[in-house]
Design a protein around this motif. Structure first.
Motif, short mmCIF file in Angstrom:
data_model
loop_
_atom_site.label_atom_id
_atom_site.label_comp_id
_atom_site.label_asym_id
_atom_site.label_seq_id
_atom_site.Cartn_x
_atom_site.Cartn_y
_atom_site.Cartn_z
N TYR A 275 0.83 -1.20 0.00
CA TYR A 275 0.00 0.00 0.00
C TYR A 275 0.87 1.26 0.00
O TYR A 275 0.68 2.17 -0.82
N ARG A 276 1.84 1.32 0.90
CA ARG A 276 2.69 2.50 0.97
C ARG A 276 3.64 2.58 -0.22
O ARG A 276 4.00 3.68 -0.66
N LEU A 277 4.03 1.44 -0.76
CA LEU A 277 4.86 1.46 -1.96
C LEU A 277 4.09 2.07 -3.13
O LEU A 277 4.65 2.84 -3.93
N GLY A 278 2.82 1.75 -3.24
CA GLY A 278 1.99 2.35 -4.28
C GLY A 278 1.89 3.85 -4.12
O GLY A 278 2.00 4.62 -5.10
N VAL B 170 5.20 -12.42 -7.18
CA VAL B 170 4.29 -11.39 -6.68
C VAL B 170 2.84 -11.85 -6.84
O VAL B 170 2.43 -12.30 -7.91
N THR B 171 2.05 -11.73 -5.78
CA THR B 171 0.67 -12.19 -5.81
C THR B 171 -0.27 -11.10 -6.30
O THR B 171 0.04 -9.91 -6.29
N VAL B 172 -1.45 -11.52 -6.71
CA VAL B 172 -2.50 -10.58 -7.12
C VAL B 172 -2.90 -9.70 -5.93
O VAL B 172 -3.14 -8.50 -6.09
N GLU B 173 -2.94 -10.29 -4.74
CA GLU B 173 -3.31 -9.52 -3.55
C GLU B 173 -2.30 -8.40 -3.28
O GLU B 173 -2.68 -7.29 -2.89
N PHE B 174 -1.02 -8.68 -3.48
CA PHE B 174 0.01 -7.64 -3.34
C PHE B 174 -0.27 -6.51 -4.32
O PHE B 174 -0.25 -5.32 -3.94
N LEU B 175 -0.53 -6.84 -5.57
CA LEU B 175 -0.77 -5.81 -6.58
C LEU B 175 -2.06 -5.04 -6.31
O LEU B 175 -2.13 -3.83 -6.57
N ASP B 176 -3.07 -5.73 -5.80
CA ASP B 176 -4.31 -5.03 -5.44
C ASP B 176 -4.04 -3.95 -4.39
O ASP B 176 -4.54 -2.82 -4.50
N ARG B 177 -3.27 -4.28 -3.38
CA ARG B 177 -2.95 -3.30 -2.32
C ARG B 177 -2.05 -2.19 -2.86
O ARG B 177 -2.20 -1.02 -2.48
N PHE B 178 -1.12 -2.53 -3.73
CA PHE B 178 -0.26 -1.53 -4.36
C PHE B 178 -1.11 -0.52 -5.13
O PHE B 178 -0.93 0.70 -4.98
N ILE B 179 -2.01 -1.02 -5.95
CA ILE B 179 -2.86 -0.13 -6.74
C ILE B 179 -3.79 0.68 -5.83
O ILE B 179 -4.04 1.87 -6.07
N GLU B 180 -4.28 0.06 -4.78
CA GLU B 180 -5.14 0.78 -3.83
C GLU B 180 -4.41 1.98 -3.24
O GLU B 180 -4.95 3.09 -3.17
N GLY B 181 -3.16 1.78 -2.81
CA GLY B 181 -2.39 2.89 -2.26
C GLY B 181 -2.15 3.98 -3.28
O GLY B 181 -2.29 5.17 -2.98
N MET B 182 -1.79 3.58 -4.48
CA MET B 182 -1.53 4.57 -5.53
C MET B 182 -2.78 5.37 -5.88
O MET B 182 -2.73 6.61 -6.00
N LEU B 183 -3.90 4.69 -6.04
CA LEU B 183 -5.13 5.39 -6.41
C LEU B 183 -5.68 6.23 -5.27
O LEU B 183 -6.31 7.27 -5.50
N ALA C 199 3.92 9.51 -5.42
CA ALA C 199 4.31 10.73 -4.70
C ALA C 199 5.58 11.35 -5.26
O ALA C 199 5.69 12.59 -5.35
N VAL C 200 6.56 10.52 -5.65
CA VAL C 200 7.82 11.09 -6.12
C VAL C 200 7.63 11.85 -7.42
O VAL C 200 8.36 12.82 -7.71
N ASN C 201 6.65 11.44 -8.23
CA ASN C 201 6.33 12.17 -9.45
C ASN C 201 5.55 13.43 -9.15
O ASN C 201 5.78 14.48 -9.75
N LEU C 202 4.60 13.34 -8.23
CA LEU C 202 3.86 14.53 -7.83
C LEU C 202 4.80 15.62 -7.32
O LEU C 202 4.60 16.81 -7.56
N SER C 203 5.85 15.20 -6.61
CA SER C 203 6.81 16.14 -6.08
C SER C 203 7.55 16.89 -7.19
O SER C 203 7.85 18.08 -7.07
#
Length: 329
Positions: free
Chosen positions: A65-68, A99-112, A73-77
């Motif tokens: 989640y925080r990785l997403g 890498v699992t689908v659940e990992f990617l789901d949380r990654f995308i959740e954090g990013m969005l 964030a680094v681009n927004l900066s």
């Protein structure tokens, strides 16, 4: 669930189902290319960052989640550092087999989630398999009217040097992570930085900065970029550096020279900017409205190079060199 069970297009479908319509988006995810309509009279600002597992992040330290969030964030900066308004972004992923689908789901959740906080819309990207670690690439589009775009090369002798927020927290947080700590304010500052978009827009709108950059490689290194492109030097006062209470408490336990860590540590993603001395007093009231204070830490000088003055009035040797991706190997 393994990614091979849903395939590339299944992953794209999971992502696109969570993306809503965004301002200026005429064609979003699903076609061969996206289409956006810029606000008339604005320049398009484009920035891109690539994050590689083992180089820019360690999955033993962060969560998806925080990785997403950080990946965006680094681009927004970067857009904030030019006084721009972020609008749309592209995401490309090279994903290793483990890498699992659940990992990617949380990654995308954090990013969005972060994208929604700043009114930014995901409009496309690419996915492929990686044979050696997770690779994340984000390209962000921002906009600003030409006369308000702030660049690195406009600092002039006599200008005052400011930095938003506090510095050194991210570098200290990374060191704590390496020592096994997983919680705390400075750890959060490293794993989930806050891009100063509102501060950048306010500064640009008031036409205050003569030059601006975000602190990604370290305050000294990033100020060096301003100095090089402006053809000037700078003199900083070490005991003016804004340090958080957590940094003041913990840094002396980690390093014999906390001030040097604050000066050279990277990834704070604060805004470092210069302002004409006759408008310097406007900074505090302007940024108070954004909730992001800034501190006067020095001034621009004639000549070249950075001089850092310690509490005893003597100069401290500091180089402007930052992180070099190609220095190893």
């Amino acid at each position: 669930m393994r990614l091979r069970e849903i395939g590339e297009f299944g992953l794209i479908g999971r992502i696109s189902s969570r993306v809503g319509d965004g301002a200026g988006v005429r064609i979003g995810i699903g076609d061969d290319a996206a289409a956006t309509e810029p606000v008339p009279g604005r320049w398009l600002l484009v920035t891109s960052d690539m994050l590689l597992e083992g180089i820019h992040f360690d999955l033993a330290f962060t969560d998806p989640y925080r990785l997403g969030r950080k990946s965006l964030a680094v681009n927004l900066s970067d857009v904030a550092a030019m006084g721009g308004e972020p609008r749309h972004f592209l995401l490309s992923l090279a994903v290793p087999a483990g890498v699992t689908v659940e990992f990617l789901d949380r990654f995308i959740e954090g990013m969005l989630d972060l994208a929604r906080e700043y009114g930014v819309t995901l409009i496309g990207g690419d996915t492929c398999r990686s044979s050696n670690g997770l690779v994340i690439s984000v390209t962000l589009h921002g906009e600003q009217v030409p006369e308000l775009v702030v660049r690195r090369g406009g600092a002039r002798p006599g200008d005052h040097v400011f930095v938003t927020g506090t510095v050194g927290d991210s570098a200290l947080g990374l060191e704590l992570l390496r020592r096994g700590e997983r919680r705390g304010w400075v750890v959060d500052r490293h794993l989930d930085p806050a891009p100063r978009v509102r501060a950048g827009l306010a500064l640009a709108g008031a036409r205050l900065p003569s030059a601006m950059i975000d602190v990604s490689d370290g305050l000294a290194a990033d100020l060096g970029h301003i100095l090089d492109l402006s053809g000037v030097g700078a003199r900083l006062t070490l005991d003016r550096l804004p340090l958080s209470p957590s940094f003041r408490e913990l840094a002396p336990q980690m390093t014999p020279n906390p001030s040097l860590l604050a000066l050279t540590g990277g990834e704070d993603y604060e805004l470092l900017f210069t302002v004409s001395a006759d408008r310097s007093e406007e900074v505090a009231s302007l940024l108070a409205e954004t909730g992001c204070p800034a501190t006067l830490i020095g001034e621009i000088t004639d000549g070249r190079g950075l001089a850092v003055v310690g509490p005893d009035g003597r100069e401290i040797p500091v180089t402007c060199g930052g992180y070099n991706h190609f220095a190893v190997g």
